[in-house]
Write a protein that holds these residues in place. Sequence first.
Motif, mmCIF file in Angstrom:
data_model
loop_
_atom_site.group_PDB
_atom_site.id
_atom_site.type_symbol
_atom_site.label_atom_id
_atom_site.label_comp_id
_atom_site.label_asym_id
_atom_site.label_seq_id
_atom_site.Cartn_x
_atom_site.Cartn_y
_atom_site.Cartn_z
ATOM 1 N N THR A 1 0.905 -1.154 0.022
ATOM 2 C CA THR A 1 -0.097 -0.027 -0.022
ATOM 3 C C THR A 1 0.890 1.314 0.112
ATOM 4 O O THR A 1 1.691 1.200 0.925
ATOM 5 C CB THR A 1 -0.954 0.041 1.185
ATOM 6 N N TYR A 2 0.459 2.237 -0.945
ATOM 7 C CA TYR A 2 1.338 3.443 -0.857
ATOM 8 C C TYR A 2 0.332 4.769 -0.611
ATOM 9 O O TYR A 2 -0.726 4.482 -1.191
ATOM 10 C CB TYR A 2 2.012 3.469 -2.354
ATOM 11 N N TRP B 1 -0.005 6.684 8.777
ATOM 12 C CA TRP B 1 0.330 6.138 7.506
ATOM 13 C C TRP B 1 0.358 4.395 7.805
ATOM 14 O O TRP B 1 -0.080 3.920 6.854
ATOM 15 C CB TRP B 1 1.683 6.610 6.944
ATOM 16 N N GLY C 1 -2.193 1.296 6.177
ATOM 17 C CA GLY C 1 -1.315 0.165 5.856
ATOM 18 C C GLY C 1 -0.162 0.080 4.944
ATOM 19 O O GLY C 1 0.206 -0.389 4.164
ATOM 20 N N VAL C 2 0.329 1.358 5.119
ATOM 21 C CA VAL C 2 1.770 1.837 4.275
ATOM 22 C C VAL C 2 2.868 1.062 4.968
ATOM 23 O O VAL C 2 3.218 1.935 5.914
ATOM 24 C CB VAL C 2 1.845 3.349 4.228
ATOM 25 N N GLU C 3 3.582 0.245 4.511
ATOM 26 C CA GLU C 3 4.596 -0.534 4.907
ATOM 27 C C GLU C 3 5.880 0.285 5.140
ATOM 28 O O GLU C 3 6.577 0.264 5.846
ATOM 29 C CB GLU C 3 4.834 -1.832 4.484
ATOM 30 N N THR D 1 5.461 6.816 -1.851
ATOM 31 C CA THR D 1 4.586 6.748 -2.803
ATOM 32 C C THR D 1 5.149 5.420 -3.742
ATOM 33 O O THR D 1 4.518 5.066 -4.777
ATOM 34 C CB THR D 1 4.446 7.880 -3.709
#
Length: 94
Positions: free
Chosen positions: A4-5, A49, A53-55, A76
């Motif tokens: 996810t970005y 973030w 879900g932004v790893e 991103t």
Amino acid sequence: MAATYLQEQDVIGDIAASLGIEPGEVTDEGNLTDLGMDSIRTMSLIEKWRSAGVEGADFIALASEPTLTHWLNVLTGRETDEEKDKEKEEAHEL
């Protein structure tokens, strides 16, 4: 599962909101620390973030180069494999 970005405008908006400034004041190569970004604000953004879900939202990855360009590359999905390898090496040196 696919990574996810964030969208570029979301990152800029979140940073600006955290700093209490307008998004246009966050420049590509400007140092976010000079704008007032500190570790507490960085961690707050990272938690936001990560909740989305932004790893790639990682303190070491972001704090190592506090510029909008770098943060956008990480968050991103524009970061290159070379940059990821460099960050891993630097993290192991700490």
